[in-house]
Design an enzyme around this catalytic site. Structure first.
Site, PDB file in Angstrom:
ATOM      1  N   ASP A   1       0.865  -1.179   0.000  1.00 42.16           N
ATOM      2  CA  ASP A   1       0.000   0.000   0.000  1.00 42.16           C
ATOM      3  C   ASP A   1       0.901   1.228   0.000  1.00 42.16           C
ATOM      4  OD1 ASP A   1      -3.246   0.273   0.767  1.00 42.16           O
ATOM      5  OD2 ASP A   1      -2.058   2.098   0.987  1.00 42.16           O
TER       6      ASP A   1
ATOM      7  N   LYS B   1      -3.928   4.069 -11.489  1.00 41.82           N
ATOM      8  CA  LYS B   1      -3.635   2.671 -11.839  1.00 41.82           C
ATOM      9  C   LYS B   1      -2.519   2.620 -12.892  1.00 41.82           C
ATOM     10  CE  LYS B   1      -8.311   0.872 -10.799  1.00 41.82           C
ATOM     11  NZ  LYS B   1      -8.254  -0.020  -9.668  1.00 41.82           N
TER      12      LYS B   1
ATOM     13  N   HIS C   1     -11.725  -9.725 -11.459  1.00 38.82           N
ATOM     14  CA  HIS C   1     -12.665  -8.898 -10.689  1.00 38.82           C
ATOM     15  C   HIS C   1     -13.368  -9.704  -9.609  1.00 38.82           C
ATOM     16  CE1 HIS C   1     -16.670  -6.514 -10.588  1.00 38.82           C
ATOM     17  NE2 HIS C   1     -15.824  -6.011  -9.726  1.00 38.82           N
TER      18      HIS C   1
ATOM     19  N   GLU D   1     -15.008 -12.466 -11.923  1.00 41.73           N
ATOM     20  CA  GLU D   1     -15.018 -12.287 -13.377  1.00 41.73           C
ATOM     21  C   GLU D   1     -13.567 -12.184 -13.857  1.00 41.73           C
ATOM     22  OE1 GLU D   1     -19.184  -9.838 -14.109  1.00 41.73           O
ATOM     23  OE2 GLU D   1     -17.417  -8.719 -13.524  1.00 41.73           O
TER      24      GLU D   1
ATOM     25  N   ASN E   1     -22.227  -6.467 -13.171  1.00 47.19           N
ATOM     26  CA  ASN E   1     -22.672  -5.089 -12.916  1.00 47.19           C
ATOM     27  C   ASN E   1     -23.489  -4.540 -14.075  1.00 47.19           C
ATOM     28  OD1 ASN E   1     -21.663  -5.005 -10.363  1.00 47.19           O
ATOM     29  ND2 ASN E   1     -19.678  -4.152 -10.974  1.00 47.19           N
TER      30      ASN E   1
ATOM     31  N   SER F   1     -13.640  -2.378 -11.011  1.00 41.59           N
ATOM     32  CA  SER F   1     -15.020  -2.798 -11.275  1.00 41.59           C
ATOM     33  C   SER F   1     -15.645  -2.010 -12.418  1.00 41.59           C
ATOM     34  CB  SER F   1     -15.880  -2.712 -10.017  1.00 41.59           C
ATOM     35  OG  SER F   1     -15.448  -1.735  -9.151  1.00 41.59           O
TER      36      SER F   1
HETATM   37  P1  NAD Z   1     -10.122   0.939  -0.761  1.00 41.27           P
HETATM   38  O1  NAD Z   1     -10.252   2.394  -0.798  1.00 41.27           O
HETATM   39  O2  NAD Z   1     -10.692   0.183   0.390  1.00 41.27           O
HETATM   40  O3  NAD Z   1      -8.580   0.530  -0.849  1.00 41.27           O
HETATM   41  C1  NAD Z   1      -7.689   1.052  -1.765  1.00 41.27           C
HETATM   42  C2  NAD Z   1      -6.303   1.021  -1.127  1.00 41.27           C
HETATM   43  O4  NAD Z   1      -5.370   1.296  -2.142  1.00 41.27           O
HETATM   44  C3  NAD Z   1      -6.100   2.061  -0.032  1.00 41.27           C
HETATM   45  O5  NAD Z   1      -5.603   1.443   1.121  1.00 41.27           O
HETATM   46  C4  NAD Z   1      -5.064   3.014  -0.638  1.00 41.27           C
HETATM   47  O6  NAD Z   1      -4.191   3.548   0.331  1.00 41.27           O
HETATM   48  C5  NAD Z   1      -4.355   2.091  -1.581  1.00 41.27           C
HETATM   49  N1  NAD Z   1      -3.664   2.756  -2.669  1.00 41.27           N
HETATM   50  C6  NAD Z   1      -4.051   3.825  -3.393  1.00 41.27           C
HETATM   51  N2  NAD Z   1      -3.150   4.093  -4.355  1.00 41.27           N
HETATM   52  C7  NAD Z   1      -2.183   3.166  -4.241  1.00 41.27           C
HETATM   53  C8  NAD Z   1      -0.971   2.912  -4.954  1.00 41.27           C
HETATM   54  N3  NAD Z   1      -0.601   3.651  -5.974  1.00 41.27           N
HETATM   55  N4  NAD Z   1      -0.202   1.891  -4.556  1.00 41.27           N
HETATM   56  C9  NAD Z   1      -0.570   1.107  -3.518  1.00 41.27           C
HETATM   57  N5  NAD Z   1      -1.698   1.313  -2.809  1.00 41.27           N
HETATM   58  C10 NAD Z   1      -2.495   2.313  -3.176  1.00 41.27           C
HETATM   59  O7  NAD Z   1     -10.726   0.432  -2.152  1.00 41.27           O
HETATM   60  P2  NAD Z   1     -11.418  -0.960  -2.491  1.00 41.27           P
HETATM   61  O8  NAD Z   1     -12.850  -0.865  -2.206  1.00 41.27           O
HETATM   62  O9  NAD Z   1     -10.615  -2.050  -1.891  1.00 41.27           O
HETATM   63  O10 NAD Z   1     -11.281  -0.983  -4.081  1.00 41.27           O
HETATM   64  C11 NAD Z   1     -10.080  -1.272  -4.712  1.00 41.27           C
HETATM   65  C12 NAD Z   1     -10.329  -1.652  -6.150  1.00 41.27           C
HETATM   66  O11 NAD Z   1     -11.228  -2.756  -6.196  1.00 41.27           O
HETATM   67  C13 NAD Z   1     -10.979  -0.578  -7.004  1.00 41.27           C
HETATM   68  O12 NAD Z   1     -10.480  -0.672  -8.303  1.00 41.27           O
HETATM   69  C14 NAD Z   1     -12.451  -0.943  -6.977  1.00 41.27           C
HETATM   70  O13 NAD Z   1     -13.173  -0.484  -8.095  1.00 41.27           O
HETATM   71  C15 NAD Z   1     -12.363  -2.428  -7.000  1.00 41.27           C
HETATM   72  N6  NAD Z   1     -13.531  -3.123  -6.454  1.00 41.27           N
HETATM   73  C16 NAD Z   1     -14.144  -2.672  -5.331  1.00 41.27           C
HETATM   74  C17 NAD Z   1     -15.237  -3.356  -4.827  1.00 41.27           C
HETATM   75  C18 NAD Z   1     -15.932  -2.907  -3.575  1.00 41.27           C
HETATM   76  O14 NAD Z   1     -17.077  -3.288  -3.359  1.00 41.27           O
HETATM   77  N7  NAD Z   1     -15.283  -2.137  -2.738  1.00 41.27           N
HETATM   78  C19 NAD Z   1     -15.709  -4.510  -5.484  1.00 41.27           C
HETATM   79  C20 NAD Z   1     -15.032  -4.955  -6.620  1.00 41.27           C
HETATM   80  C21 NAD Z   1     -13.951  -4.255  -7.104  1.00 41.27           C
END
Ligand code: NAD
Length: 714
Positions: A347, A411, A454, A466, A504, A433
């Protein structure tokens, strides 16, 4: 040419015979008709022998005793009259019952999975021994396909382990391991695998000496002798529990309970007759067919490599890196570490990393059997998890999954840093997502090694993943991602890239329509209630609060951009978003939530000030109309997914919705349900709504189906 036999007879000692089940060229032993015929022929011979002290039944496949009856044979008989099912059930039972009437002791020596008809075969033996490894499990999963054990299970199990235990095992459909089976009295003991056959021989000898198996033969053939109060108490408590679990949508557990209660004070043969008669009413019903479809969806998924080519093998992965220690990254890291991979979690921030690592350690240490953390589990897994804020520490990983913030620039910046450090064969994946995989792959040096993986939230619970192909993703990359997801015990569906991927994209029209219904006067609670009585685990309005209205607002924007012809931009979601009513996480959405709790939402009187000014008409809806409005656009969108070539098979749509959003299994899946309705009926149902807009207009595929009387499942 006759195929090789499944059951082989041998002698382990001069007076102890062994029947070994080993279906040629198959990973599992299945009780198909020909196997039952072989068993009958062996018993015909063995029963005539006066030199035998015992018969041991075992499997030639390590870790696999018997996986059950042949469900394909059930399907072939689905349209037969009731008498055929009664006879199928009775004949199987009469055959197995001979194991409890032989002139010698019968022992089932169980190593590995022993379920369904396999558990009934073992049950009719005089005694059962199990190996002590975690693969050795017995269970009666029949209720999961809408029936119950039909070869005497509901009659003999209560006599061996007690009615209450039998009801729990049979109505719940869950497996138990050897230790639990011994505690219940189903198995005599558990032993190490290497000791199984010597222990079975010793058991034959001791039973022959004590003759106690003969006492049990009599006892287990007789009525249970329970008094009316005991039976009534069990009936009331079990019915209430089953009703709560099944919400009245799955009839098999209650039917199983009923025959067990009715048969309790009859002799075992009469109880078996009741069972056969009752099970015949469950066979071939729409729910039985739908649940069998789900069984086949899972079976197909287990065999599907995710690609069409047969000559591509997935790469072997040892180490997995995860970027982002948030909700998703933490979940992915924990699931991966639990399956024995080395995991490096990264992270940006030390604080988030530590928080994420704590959550991962908590999760991997959890032991289901003690319902709490286990030090042994922690010691096993934790040494394989590394936490780091240095991108370079993930350079040696075979697979890197990015789960950082949902921002394409962030990303891509990360990919620019990590990709040059990775080995030539390493795979880079995104858990995004909403961002197209195609877009994220632009600018990569090795787009062929890039793929979407995913996961759904919460990763621990959600079975679906997915796997999304980018424009240049190779078969090897896809097959490797699929194999990895399967190793985690989850169901991967492979799709091509497109907005919202599969799940989705299908969920959005449903969610969207719920908001439209509110604005046309449908009460929020009626919308949720109608969806739940259709079988959804929660209504769409509650789902908004759980997912978060901010997330839904952003996702809706992306879908609107992609499909402007049919995605409605609801003023309601904008108003909710602007009012900061994000749902559970903010304490208020469509319902109000106590701070810091994931409690059930309560009615919120302040909601009306936001919703009421936006209501366009005050129309009354029947529940059926609401169901049509919610689910028909979903079916239409699914036909577009097929037309657009996003999915490889309609079955992936059904598996995806069942395991991604909880689409009711008893409907067999969205497209299975659509086939059940028929395309022509769907066209009729759509007619009154066509004036609403494009989202209710039949697609070319649906029209073609209606004209040809076609089925999506052909
Ligand atoms: P989150 O906010 O809980 O976690 C993201 C983490 O990434 C944070 O701890 C942040 O500090 C860290 N971060 C940010 N930039 C970074 C970098 N450059 N290098 C390393 N760490 C970094 O988010 P989340 O809900 O876990 O979502 C993460 C991904 O998963 C997103 O792409 C989201 O679309 C996808 N996703 C989320 C869900 C959901 O329901 N939350 C479901 C499926 C997919």
């Amino acid at each position: 040419m006759a195929s090789a036999p499944t059951i082989k007879l041998s002698m382990i000692e001069d007076d102890i015979a062994v029947l070994t089940l080993d279906e040629p060229d198959k990973g599992a032993n299945i009780l198909s008709r020909h196997v039952l015929e072989e068993l009958a022929a062996h018993l015909d011979d063995l029963e005539l022998r006066s030199d035998l002290a015992g018969l041991i039944i075992c499997s030639g496949k390590p870790g696999m005793f018997i996986a059950g009856a042949d469900i394909r044979e059930f399907v072939a008989a689905q349209d037969e009259p009731k008498e055929v099912f009664v006879e199928m059930s009775s004949a199987g039972r009469r055959l197995f019952q001979r194991l409890s009437q032989t002139p010698f002791v019968t022992v089932a020596a169980i190593d590995g999975i022993c379920v369904g008809g396999g558990a009934e075969l073992a049950m009719w033996c005089d005694r059962r021994l199990m190996t002590d490894n975690s693969k050795s499990q017995i269970g009666f999963p029949e209720v999961k396909i809408g029936i119950y054990p039909g070869w005497g299970g509901t009659a003999r199990m209560p006599r061996i382990i007690g009615l209450s235990n039998a009801a729990e095992l049979i109505c719940g459909g869950e497996n138990v391991d050897g230790k639990a089976a011994t505690a219940l009295g189903f198995a005599t003991d558990t032993v190490p695998t290497a000791d199984l056959m010597p222990a079975a021989v010793a058991l034959v000898r001791s039973e022959k000496a004590s003759q106690s198996y003969l006492v049990d033969r009599q006892r287990w053939a007789a009525p249970l002798g329970m008094n009316d109060t005991e039976l009534a108490f069990l009936a009331v408590t079990s019915q209430a529990y089953i009703q709560q679990q099944t919400k009245g949508q799955y009839p098999a557990p209650l039917a199983a309970l009923a025959v067990m209660l009715q048969g309790a004070n009859l002799d075992v043969n009469a109880a078996c007759d009741l069972e056969a008669n009752g099970i015949a009413d469950l066979f071939g019903t729409p729910i039985n067919r739908a649940l069998i479809n789900v069984f086949f969806l899972i079976d197909r998924n287990k065999k599907d490599t995710g690609i069409e080519a047969a000559d591509v093998t997935p790469r072997d992965l040892k180490s997995v890196g995860v970027f982002g220690a948030g909700i998703m990254g933490g979940g992915i890291a924990a699931a991966t570490a639990r399956r024995g991979y080395d995991v490096a979690l990264n992270d940006l921030s030390e604080e988030y990393l530590q928080k994420g690592l704590r959550a991962v350690i908590e999760e991997v240490s959890y032991d289901k059997s003690i319902k709490g953390p286990s030090i042994n589990k922690a010691l096993d897994v934790v040494p394989h998890i590394d936490g780091t804020t240095d991108v370079a520490d993930l350079a040696g990983c075979d697979l890197v999954i990015e789960a950082i913030v949902e921002n394409p620039d962030a990303k891509k910046q990360l990919y620019a840093k990590i990709e040059p450090l990775l080995g030539d064969d390493a795979i880079l994946a995104s858990n995004t997502s909403t961002i197209p995989i195609t877009r994220l792959s632009q600018g990569l040096a090795r787009p062929e090694k890039f793929v979407g993986i995913h996961f759904f939230n919460p990763v621990r619970k959600m079975m679906l993943v997915e796997v999304i192909r980018g424009p240049e993703t190779t078969d090897e990359t896809v097959a490797t991602a699929v194999a990895y997801v399967k190793k985690l015990g989850k169901y991967p569906i492979v799709c091509n890239d497109g907005p919202g991927f599969v799940v989705n994209r299908l969920l959005l029209p449903y969610m969207n329509e719920a908001l439209e219904l509110i604005l046309e006067g449908a009460p929020i609670k009626q919308i949720d209630r109608a969806a739940k009585s259709f079988g959804m685990p929660m209504g769409p309005i509650t789902l908004y609060d759980v997912v978060g209205l901010d997330t839904a607002y952003h996702a809706g924007g992306i879908m609107k951009e992609a499909f402007p012809d049919r995605v409605v931009e609801s003023p309601l979601i904008t108003a909710m978003y602007e009012a900061g009513r994000f749902g559970q996480k903010s304490g208020a959405g469509f319902f109000a939530y106590a701070p810091g709790q994931k409690s059930k939402g309560k009615d919120d009187p302040t909601l009306a000030a936001i919703v009421d000014p936006l209501i366009r008409k005050q129309q009354a809806f029947s529940d059926e109309q609401i169901v049509d409005r919610l689910f028909l656009p979903m079916v239409l969108e699914a036909t577009r997914l097929i037309e657009d070539g996003i999915v490889r098979n309609v079955r992936d749509i059904d598996l995806g919705l069942i395991f991604g959003v909880g689409f009711p299994p008893f409907r067999g899946g969205l497209m299975f349900w659509a086939d059940h309705l028929g395309a022509a009926t769907i066209m009729e149902k759509l007619k009154p709504y066509e004036s609403i807009g494009e989202r209710f207009r039949p697609t070319e595929l649906l029209k073609k189906m209606a004209t040809n009387d076609g089925k999506f499942y052909d």
